[in-house]
Design a protein around this motif. Sequence first.
Motif: not given
Length: 490
Positions: A213, A209, A166, A433-434, A436-437, A264, A168
């Motif tokens: 994630i 953030t 991911v 971020p939630h 994206a996680g 993200n 960021v």
Amino acid sequence: MGLGLAFLASCSKEEITVADTQPQNSTSNNQAEVSSESVVRRGQSYIILSSTDNLPSDLASQMQAANGTLTGELSGAGLALATSTDPDFAAKASRISGVRSVIHDFTYQGFAPNSARDVEAVTESDNTNPATSADNDRFFPLQWGHTAIQAPEAWNTGARGKGALVAVLDGGFDLTHPDLVANIAGSKSFVPGEAAQFKGSAFSHGTHTAGTIGAVDNNLGVVGVAPEAKLLLVKVLADGGSGSFSWMIQGIYYAVSQQADVINMSLGAAIPNSSKYRDDNGTPEDTSDDKWVNDTKEIQELLVAISKATSYATKKGVTVIASAGNDANNGQRDKNLVHIPSGATDVISISATGPMGWALKPLETNLDRMASYTNFGTSDVEFAAPGGDAAYPGNDIASIAGVTQYAFAFDMVFSLTSQGRYTWSAGTSMAGPHAAGVAALIVGKAGGQLDPSRVRAIMRASADDLGKPGRDPYYGYGRVNALRAVSQAF
């Protein structure tokens, strides 16, 4: 984009001291709104848009002939960057064969730096989330957002994000944070004069953030939604939250080059289509010679430029997620406001949810209440996710997991900040971020490198449809659900 108040907590004390301050309500007047006055045209910096995804040949020499200097080429995205002191440069460069348009770069405030109040913490306590390997992480009980999206239940199936990378894109990061360092695959800064490492002791938006994630499950502090995903930390905003759209574009392009699976972007600007903008005349530190301009087409082309970058990322297999913004704006009614990058092509835009008074009645409070500040609109929001809120009124004090604080603080999202510490914050910056996680959990469950269209389809099929049936202005297709997402057929 983050807003509201941040509270810092260290793990060095056994007792908590409640700060002698008053809670503040979250309304559209105290959010990270971006007006035309805070979006400044960079008088000598330019973005070149090609008519196709390819750039004209021998572009450097052609830019030189137009009295400009080519500073970057993003081949495949059809974008390039240049500087020039010639006021007629844009007109001259626009005549180059294969060039669609030449526009100025703009600076903007990507998020509002949060004011911080120190809170010393904490004592140990039992976990209120379902039992998982994370139940020994000290602050895990404060992560109500994980409960809302059923992240612990997803982990119990074995889905933890392993195999997903991911990227960021944010402000600076605490690259040595003990809850983060083991998952950092790399870092890079596109902010001139600033390293990727966050400097100072203030609230670190990027660290917060990133922690939501992919904070490591290490029996220490908090746990990320995808605790075994790797993180590529890309600084595209200064530590104070300001940045240029060219830095964002370069960050997206870099994430693609590093084979990220998810991007993200908890940042953005809500820009009026028709408004006057300040031009810094090439001297950003000196405002005495600034001028005001009105160029609606340039703002429209700016969105096209960002869209070329996000489309390129999607074509290269990257799922792109961005916060919807904190302006409490109805995008269906206010067509004049352009939100970048959440309004760009192929971007999954995330609105925010947040409870009110959760710490007072943790088993009864609705975790899926729409946050007071979130942007909304049927075509502006694709999914919702926990972003927190500070709207709870009054001075009520509550205790959760041995931590005592104003009740409204617990309604925000708890994650990491600078110097190895932890903090609450709220905003669509925390919602992105939630989501994206969850995307990282999906990619990891699939073994990595899952096509963005498939990631999107799984997120849609698994989201909890909380608003009107189908896509609605507040939740989009629904609030993301980690357990249901990793339970889909792959």
